[in-house]
Design a protein around this motif. Sequence first.
Motif, PDB file in Angstrom:
ATOM      1  N   LYS A  94       0.825  -1.186  -0.057  1.00 37.33           N
ATOM      2  CA  LYS A  94       0.121  -0.054   0.088  1.00 37.33           C
ATOM      3  C   LYS A  94       0.929   1.324   0.000  1.00 37.33           C
ATOM      4  O   LYS A  94       2.218   1.063   0.549  1.00 37.33           O
ATOM      5  N   PRO A  95       0.442   2.266  -0.195  1.00 33.03           N
ATOM      6  CA  PRO A  95       1.100   3.777  -0.232  1.00 33.03           C
ATOM      7  C   PRO A  95       1.095   4.044   1.108  1.00 33.03           C
ATOM      8  O   PRO A  95       0.225   3.898   2.022  1.00 33.03           O
ATOM      9  N   PHE A  96       2.210   4.881   1.747  1.00 29.66           N
ATOM     10  CA  PHE A  96       2.429   5.238   2.951  1.00 29.66           C
ATOM     11  C   PHE A  96       2.820   6.484   3.054  1.00 29.66           C
ATOM     12  O   PHE A  96       3.443   6.933   2.221  1.00 29.66           O
ATOM     13  N   VAL A  97       2.884   7.245   4.220  1.00 30.04           N
ATOM     14  CA  VAL A  97       3.358   8.576   4.519  1.00 30.04           C
ATOM     15  C   VAL A  97       4.924   8.178   4.917  1.00 30.04           C
ATOM     16  O   VAL A  97       4.865   7.494   6.201  1.00 30.04           O
ATOM     17  N   ARG A  98       5.831   8.517   4.447  1.00 29.74           N
ATOM     18  CA  ARG A  98       7.397   8.476   4.916  1.00 29.74           C
ATOM     19  C   ARG A  98       7.454   8.751   6.134  1.00 29.74           C
ATOM     20  O   ARG A  98       8.154   7.943   6.851  1.00 29.74           O
ATOM     21  N   ARG A  99       7.230   9.998   6.693  1.00 29.49           N
ATOM     22  CA  ARG A  99       7.475  10.442   7.867  1.00 29.49           C
ATOM     23  C   ARG A  99       6.866   9.516   9.206  1.00 29.49           C
ATOM     24  O   ARG A  99       7.332   9.523  10.339  1.00 29.49           O
ATOM     25  N   LEU A 100       5.883   8.684   8.763  1.00 31.53           N
ATOM     26  CA  LEU A 100       5.295   7.977   9.716  1.00 31.53           C
ATOM     27  C   LEU A 100       6.196   6.737  10.415  1.00 31.53           C
ATOM     28  O   LEU A 100       6.217   6.106  10.995  1.00 31.53           O
ATOM     29  N   PHE A 101       6.952   6.322   9.088  1.00 34.01           N
ATOM     30  CA  PHE A 101       7.596   4.951   9.366  1.00 34.01           C
ATOM     31  C   PHE A 101       9.338   5.284   9.179  1.00 34.01           C
ATOM     32  O   PHE A 101      10.083   4.354   8.941  1.00 34.01           O
ATOM     33  N   THR A 102       9.808   6.345   9.697  1.00 31.97           N
ATOM     34  CA  THR A 102      11.261   6.538   9.502  1.00 31.97           C
ATOM     35  C   THR A 102      11.924   5.417  10.415  1.00 31.97           C
ATOM     36  O   THR A 102      12.992   5.188   9.991  1.00 31.97           O
ATOM     37  N   PRO A 103      11.434   5.033  11.515  1.00 35.22           N
ATOM     38  CA  PRO A 103      12.263   3.836  12.306  1.00 35.22           C
ATOM     39  C   PRO A 103      12.507   2.535  11.466  1.00 35.22           C
ATOM     40  O   PRO A 103      13.449   2.215  11.220  1.00 35.22           O
ATOM     41  N   ASP A 104      11.477   2.212  10.980  1.00 34.63           N
ATOM     42  CA  ASP A 104      11.350   1.371   9.875  1.00 34.63           C
ATOM     43  C   ASP A 104      12.261   1.408   8.580  1.00 34.63           C
ATOM     44  O   ASP A 104      12.879   0.431   8.095  1.00 34.63           O
ATOM     45  N   ILE A 105      12.351   2.642   8.034  1.00 31.07           N
ATOM     46  CA  ILE A 105      13.129   2.792   6.852  1.00 31.07           C
ATOM     47  C   ILE A 105      14.624   2.747   7.485  1.00 31.07           C
ATOM     48  O   ILE A 105      15.301   2.178   6.569  1.00 31.07           O
ATOM     49  N   ILE A 106      14.848   3.353   8.796  1.00 27.68           N
ATOM     50  CA  ILE A 106      16.321   3.042   8.973  1.00 27.68           C
ATOM     51  C   ILE A 106      16.638   1.652   9.111  1.00 27.68           C
ATOM     52  O   ILE A 106      17.740   1.067   8.886  1.00 27.68           O
ATOM     53  N   SER A 107      15.841   0.848   9.663  1.00 30.63           N
ATOM     54  CA  SER A 107      15.934  -0.914   9.776  1.00 30.63           C
ATOM     55  C   SER A 107      16.184  -1.499   8.414  1.00 30.63           C
ATOM     56  O   SER A 107      16.983  -2.475   8.341  1.00 30.63           O
ATOM     57  N   ILE A 108      15.414  -0.686   7.474  1.00 31.51           N
ATOM     58  CA  ILE A 108      15.631  -1.531   6.208  1.00 31.51           C
ATOM     59  C   ILE A 108      17.037  -1.030   5.486  1.00 31.51           C
ATOM     60  O   ILE A 108      17.743  -1.698   5.088  1.00 31.51           O
ATOM     61  N   THR A 109      17.267   0.043   5.598  1.00 27.95           N
ATOM     62  CA  THR A 109      18.483   0.686   5.167  1.00 27.95           C
ATOM     63  C   THR A 109      19.857   0.299   5.710  1.00 27.95           C
ATOM     64  O   THR A 109      20.942   0.007   4.956  1.00 27.95           O
ATOM     65  N   HIS A 110      19.670  -0.487   7.144  1.00 26.42           N
ATOM     66  CA  HIS A 110      20.993  -0.757   7.607  1.00 26.42           C
ATOM     67  C   HIS A 110      20.734  -2.396   7.804  1.00 26.42           C
ATOM     68  O   HIS A 110      21.548  -2.920   8.555  1.00 26.42           O
ATOM     69  N   SER A 111      20.035  -2.939   7.103  1.00 24.56           N
ATOM     70  CA  SER A 111      19.802  -4.556   7.293  1.00 24.56           C
ATOM     71  C   SER A 111      20.540  -5.369   6.567  1.00 24.56           C
ATOM     72  O   SER A 111      20.753  -6.442   6.935  1.00 24.56           O
ATOM     73  N   LYS A 112      21.463  -4.587   5.346  1.00 21.31           N
ATOM     74  CA  LYS A 112      22.401  -5.227   4.862  1.00 21.31           C
ATOM     75  C   LYS A 112      23.623  -4.290   4.685  1.00 21.31           C
ATOM     76  O   LYS A 112      23.626  -3.145   4.422  1.00 21.31           O
ATOM     77  N   HIS A 163       3.592  -3.206  17.200  1.00 23.07           N
ATOM     78  CA  HIS A 163       4.682  -2.583  16.554  1.00 23.07           C
ATOM     79  C   HIS A 163       4.572  -1.176  16.522  1.00 23.07           C
ATOM     80  O   HIS A 163       3.392  -0.514  16.340  1.00 23.07           O
ATOM     81  N   THR A 164       5.543  -0.395  16.797  1.00 20.26           N
ATOM     82  CA  THR A 164       5.496   0.909  16.836  1.00 20.26           C
ATOM     83  C   THR A 164       6.635   1.677  16.284  1.00 20.26           C
ATOM     84  O   THR A 164       7.619   1.117  16.010  1.00 20.26           O
ATOM     85  N   GLN A 165       6.297   2.811  15.879  1.00 14.37           N
ATOM     86  CA  GLN A 165       7.211   3.948  15.170  1.00 14.37           C
ATOM     87  C   GLN A 165       7.550   4.952  16.269  1.00 14.37           C
ATOM     88  O   GLN A 165       6.886   5.928  16.590  1.00 14.37           O
ATOM     89  N   GLY A 166       8.861   5.068  17.044  1.00 12.47           N
ATOM     90  CA  GLY A 166       9.009   5.612  18.256  1.00 12.47           C
ATOM     91  C   GLY A 166       7.791   5.305  19.300  1.00 12.47           C
ATOM     92  O   GLY A 166       7.816   4.014  19.600  1.00 12.47           O
ATOM     93  N   GLU A 167       6.920   6.061  19.606  1.00 10.97           N
ATOM     94  CA  GLU A 167       5.999   6.021  20.500  1.00 10.97           C
ATOM     95  C   GLU A 167       4.644   5.860  19.803  1.00 10.97           C
ATOM     96  O   GLU A 167       3.433   5.661  20.461  1.00 10.97           O
ATOM     97  N   ILE A 168       4.504   5.908  18.534  1.00  8.93           N
ATOM     98  CA  ILE A 168       3.319   5.949  17.695  1.00  8.93           C
ATOM     99  C   ILE A 168       2.930   4.412  17.099  1.00  8.93           C
ATOM    100  O   ILE A 168       3.701   3.875  16.712  1.00  8.93           O
ATOM    101  N   VAL A 169       1.884   3.753  17.547  1.00  8.82           N
ATOM    102  CA  VAL A 169       1.586   2.647  17.371  1.00  8.82           C
ATOM    103  C   VAL A 169       0.989   2.204  16.172  1.00  8.82           C
ATOM    104  O   VAL A 169      -0.059   3.197  15.590  1.00  8.82           O
ATOM    105  N   THR A 170       1.652   1.374  15.166  1.00 13.53           N
ATOM    106  CA  THR A 170       1.317   1.395  13.726  1.00 13.53           C
ATOM    107  C   THR A 170       0.705  -0.090  13.575  1.00 13.53           C
ATOM    108  O   THR A 170      -0.126  -0.362  12.754  1.00 13.53           O
ATOM    109  N   ASN A 171       1.032  -1.115  14.516  1.00 16.28           N
ATOM    110  CA  ASN A 171       0.641  -2.545  14.199  1.00 16.28           C
ATOM    111  C   ASN A 171       0.988  -3.174  13.211  1.00 16.28           C
ATOM    112  O   ASN A 171       0.307  -4.158  12.733  1.00 16.28           O
TER     113      ASN A 171
END
Length: 264
Positions: A94-112, A163-171
Amino acid sequence: MEISGINSSLPVVTVSYRPDNHTCEAQENREDYIVDYLYDYVGRSQPLETPAGWLDLRNQTYESFIVKTKRTYKSTRSAEYAARKSLSKGFYVKPFVRRLFTPDIISITHSKEIRSGGPRSGFLLETLEDIGGPPQQYYHFRMPDCPFHYSIFWGAFMDAPGHTQGEIVTNERLVGFIHLRRTGNVALYTQILGHGDYLVDGIMFHLHLHIVKWILDQNNPYGQGLEHLVYGRYYDGGEGRITWRKKRVSNPPILFIPIEGRNK
């Protein structure tokens, strides 16, 4: 002309940045960006001819695209096979708002540690603080106002209760993303990245095919008039990246795209 040691005579496709008599607030910014991207990133500052990985969307349906992909790469498991694998494992797109998922984005970029045949560099080294920190509120995605000039982040997700992004729950957890930018009759994948732990599950094929199907949906105004989907310099990233492009972008290996109106 010789490109990366290969002599090729390549077709030329004209890029049009706007439909006739169309204006919108996003237009000027999108046009400046796409000219810069094709000229500097894809074309290595070659002002007229740009070798690129691409998908020709003209006179195409999603069904014909899948058939062509299967016919071209009979010896390999198709992108559709990988996408079905991802879907069967519960991943969704699905499409998403980038600034909502910044912690997951960092997890992705650092995963390899190795990306595109080399060590991580550039934006792949950024920290959470570098990209604005965790979100401070929940952001709901809304489609862009203009169907001809837009920027959309598309994501591959998995359910993750609590699951959270910082303190924001996204599930839900973001495990891969593609940044799609359209200007007129051409769209670009300006970023495409998946979490190293889930690439084997076919998430990026799933993500790519979902976007292509969305674009080619005749009832989708955001796909109307879109003729070319471009993904970077064709020969960048070694054989693995080239094979990736072949399985996803089922047109001739490289394409020259004339960049008109460039003043640099």
